[in-house]
Structure formats: structure tokens, C-alpha cells
Design a protein around this motif. Structure first.
Motif, PDB file in Angstrom:
ATOM      1  N   GLU A  48       0.861  -1.171   0.000  1.00 43.79           N
ATOM      2  CA  GLU A  48       0.000   0.000   0.000  1.00 43.79           C
ATOM      3  C   GLU A  48       0.901   1.226   0.000  1.00 43.79           C
ATOM      4  OE1 GLU A  48      -3.383   0.057  -0.053  1.00 43.79           O
ATOM      5  OE2 GLU A  48      -3.331  -2.145  -0.180  1.00 43.79           O
ATOM      6  N   SER A  49       0.444   2.285  -0.638  1.00 43.91           N
ATOM      7  CA  SER A  49       1.210   3.531  -0.599  1.00 43.91           C
ATOM      8  C   SER A  49       0.328   4.648  -0.069  1.00 43.91           C
ATOM      9  CB  SER A  49       1.729   3.886  -1.994  1.00 43.91           C
ATOM     10  OG  SER A  49       0.649   4.183  -2.864  1.00 43.91           O
ATOM     11  N   VAL A  50       0.971   5.610   0.560  1.00 44.19           N
ATOM     12  CA  VAL A  50       0.286   6.784   1.095  1.00 44.19           C
ATOM     13  C   VAL A  50       1.008   8.005   0.537  1.00 44.19           C
ATOM     14  CG1 VAL A  50      -0.335   8.076   3.173  1.00 44.19           C
ATOM     15  CG2 VAL A  50      -0.340   5.564   3.205  1.00 44.19           C
ATOM     16  N   ASP A  51       0.273   8.831  -0.201  1.00 43.24           N
ATOM     17  CA  ASP A  51       0.831  10.057  -0.784  1.00 43.24           C
ATOM     18  C   ASP A  51       0.789  11.155   0.275  1.00 43.24           C
ATOM     19  OD1 ASP A  51       1.557  12.306  -2.195  1.00 43.24           O
ATOM     20  OD2 ASP A  51      -0.008  12.112  -3.724  1.00 43.24           O
ATOM     21  N   VAL A  52       1.941  11.447   0.863  1.00 41.27           N
ATOM     22  CA  VAL A  52       1.986  12.446   1.937  1.00 41.27           C
ATOM     23  C   VAL A  52       1.734  13.862   1.423  1.00 41.27           C
ATOM     24  CG1 VAL A  52       3.527  11.028   3.350  1.00 41.27           C
ATOM     25  CG2 VAL A  52       4.505  12.771   1.838  1.00 41.27           C
ATOM     26  N   LEU A  53       1.842  14.067   0.119  1.00 39.29           N
ATOM     27  CA  LEU A  53       1.588  15.397  -0.434  1.00 39.29           C
ATOM     28  C   LEU A  53       0.100  15.744  -0.401  1.00 39.29           C
ATOM     29  CD1 LEU A  53       3.982  15.297  -3.518  1.00 39.29           C
ATOM     30  CD2 LEU A  53       4.411  16.306  -1.269  1.00 39.29           C
ATOM     31  N   GLN A  54      -0.753  14.739  -0.241  1.00 35.47           N
ATOM     32  CA  GLN A  54      -2.197  14.956  -0.204  1.00 35.47           C
ATOM     33  C   GLN A  54      -2.717  15.270   1.195  1.00 35.47           C
ATOM     34  OE1 GLN A  54      -4.017  15.109  -3.048  1.00 35.47           O
ATOM     35  NE2 GLN A  54      -2.031  14.844  -4.031  1.00 35.47           N
ATOM     36  N   ASP A  55      -1.873  15.113   2.206  1.00 35.08           N
ATOM     37  CA  ASP A  55      -2.330  15.290   3.586  1.00 35.08           C
ATOM     38  C   ASP A  55      -1.180  15.794   4.455  1.00 35.08           C
ATOM     39  OD1 ASP A  55      -3.202  14.950   6.260  1.00 35.08           O
ATOM     40  OD2 ASP A  55      -4.474  13.250   5.684  1.00 35.08           O
ATOM     41  N   MET A  56      -1.194  17.084   4.732  1.00 36.38           N
ATOM     42  CA  MET A  56      -0.097  17.697   5.484  1.00 36.38           C
ATOM     43  C   MET A  56       0.001  17.135   6.904  1.00 36.38           C
ATOM     44  SD  MET A  56       1.758  19.567   3.672  1.00 36.38           S
ATOM     45  CE  MET A  56       1.448  18.847   2.073  1.00 36.38           C
ATOM     46  N   GLU A  57      -1.123  16.745   7.486  1.00 32.72           N
ATOM     47  CA  GLU A  57      -1.107  16.175   8.831  1.00 32.72           C
ATOM     48  C   GLU A  57      -0.331  14.853   8.833  1.00 32.72           C
ATOM     49  OE1 GLU A  57      -4.737  14.799  11.249  1.00 32.72           O
ATOM     50  OE2 GLU A  57      -4.692  16.991  11.493  1.00 32.72           O
ATOM     51  N   ILE A  58      -0.563  14.038   7.827  1.00 34.88           N
ATOM     52  CA  ILE A  58       0.169  12.778   7.697  1.00 34.88           C
ATOM     53  C   ILE A  58       1.634  13.060   7.352  1.00 34.88           C
ATOM     54  CG2 ILE A  58       0.420  10.665   6.300  1.00 34.88           C
ATOM     55  CD1 ILE A  58      -1.939  10.493   8.206  1.00 34.88           C
ATOM     56  N   ARG A  59       1.868  14.017   6.469  1.00 34.04           N
ATOM     57  CA  ARG A  59       3.243  14.341   6.056  1.00 34.04           C
ATOM     58  C   ARG A  59       4.112  14.714   7.244  1.00 34.04           C
ATOM     59  NH1 ARG A  59       5.044  18.545   1.266  1.00 34.04           N
ATOM     60  NH2 ARG A  59       7.264  18.071   1.355  1.00 34.04           N
ATOM     61  N   GLN A  60       3.579  15.531   8.148  1.00 34.66           N
ATOM     62  CA  GLN A  60       4.342  15.912   9.337  1.00 34.66           C
ATOM     63  C   GLN A  60       4.278  14.827  10.405  1.00 34.66           C
ATOM     64  OE1 GLN A  60       6.466  18.440   9.411  1.00 34.66           O
ATOM     65  NE2 GLN A  60       5.816  18.769   7.296  1.00 34.66           N
ATOM     66  N   GLY A  61       3.120  14.209  10.545  1.00 32.07           N
ATOM     67  CA  GLY A  61       2.926  13.217  11.586  1.00 32.07           C
ATOM     68  C   GLY A  61       3.788  11.982  11.422  1.00 32.07           C
ATOM     69  N   ILE A  62       4.021  11.565  10.173  1.00 29.89           N
ATOM     70  CA  ILE A  62       4.809  10.344   9.948  1.00 29.89           C
ATOM     71  C   ILE A  62       6.250  10.528  10.423  1.00 29.89           C
ATOM     72  CG2 ILE A  62       5.479  10.841   7.544  1.00 29.89           C
ATOM     73  CD1 ILE A  62       4.546   7.400   9.021  1.00 29.89           C
ATOM     74  N   LYS A  63       6.741  11.753  10.345  1.00 31.09           N
ATOM     75  CA  LYS A  63       8.121  12.019  10.777  1.00 31.09           C
ATOM     76  C   LYS A  63       8.277  11.840  12.291  1.00 31.09           C
ATOM     77  CE  LYS A  63       8.868  15.152   6.925  1.00 31.09           C
ATOM     78  NZ  LYS A  63       9.106  16.540   6.504  1.00 31.09           N
ATOM     79  N   SER A  64       7.282  12.271  13.047  1.00 29.73           N
ATOM     80  CA  SER A  64       7.363  12.082  14.497  1.00 29.73           C
ATOM     81  C   SER A  64       6.983  10.656  14.878  1.00 29.73           C
ATOM     82  CB  SER A  64       6.497  13.100  15.232  1.00 29.73           C
ATOM     83  OG  SER A  64       5.152  12.961  14.879  1.00 29.73           O
ATOM     84  N   PHE A  65       6.059  10.052  14.125  1.00 34.07           N
ATOM     85  CA  PHE A  65       5.635   8.679  14.399  1.00 34.07           C
ATOM     86  C   PHE A  65       6.823   7.723  14.343  1.00 34.07           C
ATOM     87  CE2 PHE A  65       3.934   4.546  13.068  1.00 34.07           C
ATOM     88  CZ  PHE A  65       2.893   4.354  13.962  1.00 34.07           C
ATOM     89  N   SER A  66       7.669   7.892  13.323  1.00 34.54           N
ATOM     90  CA  SER A  66       8.814   6.996  13.127  1.00 34.54           C
ATOM     91  C   SER A  66      10.101   7.525  13.745  1.00 34.54           C
ATOM     92  CB  SER A  66       9.054   6.806  11.630  1.00 34.54           C
ATOM     93  OG  SER A  66       9.392   8.057  11.036  1.00 34.54           O
ATOM     94  N   GLU A  67      10.065   8.806  14.134  1.00 37.13           N
ATOM     95  CA  GLU A  67      11.290   9.479  14.566  1.00 37.13           C
ATOM     96  C   GLU A  67      12.339   9.435  13.454  1.00 37.13           C
ATOM     97  OE1 GLU A  67      12.442   7.915  18.383  1.00 37.13           O
ATOM     98  OE2 GLU A  67      10.581   8.604  19.318  1.00 37.13           O
ATOM     99  N   TRP A  68      11.874   9.610  12.213  1.00 40.03           N
ATOM    100  CA  TRP A  68      12.722   9.608  11.026  1.00 40.03           C
ATOM    101  C   TRP A  68      12.361  10.850  10.227  1.00 40.03           C
ATOM    102  CZ3 TRP A  68      16.699   6.470  10.016  1.00 40.03           C
ATOM    103  CH2 TRP A  68      17.215   6.424   8.723  1.00 40.03           C
ATOM    104  N   PRO A  69      13.342  11.701   9.862  1.00 38.42           N
ATOM    105  CA  PRO A  69      13.019  13.018   9.314  1.00 38.42           C
ATOM    106  C   PRO A  69      12.640  13.076   7.834  1.00 38.42           C
ATOM    107  CG  PRO A  69      15.380  12.743   9.463  1.00 38.42           C
ATOM    108  CD  PRO A  69      14.763  11.506  10.077  1.00 38.42           C
ATOM    109  N   THR A  70      12.830  11.993   7.100  1.00 41.62           N
ATOM    110  CA  THR A  70      12.634  12.078   5.654  1.00 41.62           C
ATOM    111  C   THR A  70      11.560  11.120   5.152  1.00 41.62           C
ATOM    112  OG1 THR A  70      14.405  10.475   5.248  1.00 41.62           O
ATOM    113  CG2 THR A  70      15.020  12.815   5.251  1.00 41.62           C
ATOM    114  N   ILE A  71      11.119  11.384   3.937  1.00 38.93           N
ATOM    115  CA  ILE A  71      10.142  10.564   3.230  1.00 38.93           C
ATOM    116  C   ILE A  71      10.798  10.206   1.902  1.00 38.93           C
ATOM    117  CG2 ILE A  71       7.859  10.635   2.112  1.00 38.93           C
ATOM    118  CD1 ILE A  71       7.163  12.712   4.397  1.00 38.93           C
ATOM    119  N   PRO A  72      10.679   8.992   1.433  1.00 36.95           N
ATOM    120  CA  PRO A  72       9.746   7.933   1.789  1.00 36.95           C
ATOM    121  C   PRO A  72      10.141   7.168   3.054  1.00 36.95           C
ATOM    122  CG  PRO A  72      11.155   7.168   0.015  1.00 36.95           C
ATOM    123  CD  PRO A  72      11.496   8.615   0.267  1.00 36.95           C
TER     124      PRO A  72
END
Length: 109
Positions: A48-72
Motif C-alpha cells: 500500500e502507498s500513502v501520498d503524503v503530499l495529499q495530507d499535510m497532517e500525515i506528512r508531518q505526523g509520519i516524521k514524528s511517528f517513526s522518529e525519522w526526518p525524511t520521506i519515503p
């Protein structure tokens, strides 16, 4: 847990393999996301893929969720694996395919 973290947790645990990326598998919006898609395609794994460009909350949230600063960011069976550089290193060493096989993730159709 914040609303974004709850949403991310559901996404991560909702599929065997999840890639948070910029764009979509057919139209990646950055070279790193494109490389991640190529690696997963080569491994012949369903994901499954999640386009972080479509959801700013997810785009920022994933960085804190994983404690990893970059995407993908790649998750396998709920476990954070890493970004495209780690994916490439693991792929070249045969470790990514081994991990996917050990976790018995579904193959792509």
C-alpha cells in the motif's frame, strides 16, 4: 496519541507493506520515492502507498511517528524499516528480500 498518530498507526498496521511517499506508485513526485517504488516492484511484493503530499497532517505526523526526518518511509508488518537509502542498502545486500520472505508478505499480482 494524536489524531494523526492514530490514523498513521491504522495505516501501518492495515497492510503487510506500507510505503509513505511523495506522489503515487504510477507518478512518484521525487527521486527517492521513485527509487523506493522500483525496489518494491523488483521484490515483487504487494504494498500500500500513502501520498503524503495529499495530507499535510500525515506528512508531518509520519516524521514524528517513526522518529525519522525524511520521506519515503517503509513499514513491513507494522515495523519501520527505513527510507530509500536504507531500502537500497538492504536490497543490494539481499536483506530486504530476505526480510519480506521471512515476514511472509504477499507477492504482487
Amino acid at each position: 496519541m494524536s489524531e494523526a498518530n492514530e490514523r498513521i498507526s491504522k495505516i501501518v498496521n492495515g497492510a503487510d507493506v506500507v510505503l509513505f511517499m511523495k506522489g503515487t506508485p504510477l507518478f512518484p513526485q521525487c527521486g527517492f520515492s521513485n527509487r523506493a517504488i522500483s525496489i518494491l516492484d523488483h521484490c515483487n511484493v504487494a504494498f500500500e502507498s500513502v501520498d503524503v503530499l495529499q495530507d499535510m497532517e500525515i506528512r508531518q505526523g509520519i516524521k514524528s511517528f517513526s522518529e525519522w526526518p525524511t520521506i519515503p518511509q517503509l513499514y513491513v508488518k507494522g515495523e519501520f524499516i527505513g527510507g530509500s537509502d536504507i531500502m537500497m542498502e538492504m536490497f543490494e545486500a539481499g536483506e530486504l528480500q530476505q526480510l519480506l520472505d521471512e515476514k511472509q508478505v504477499a507477492k504482487a499480482d
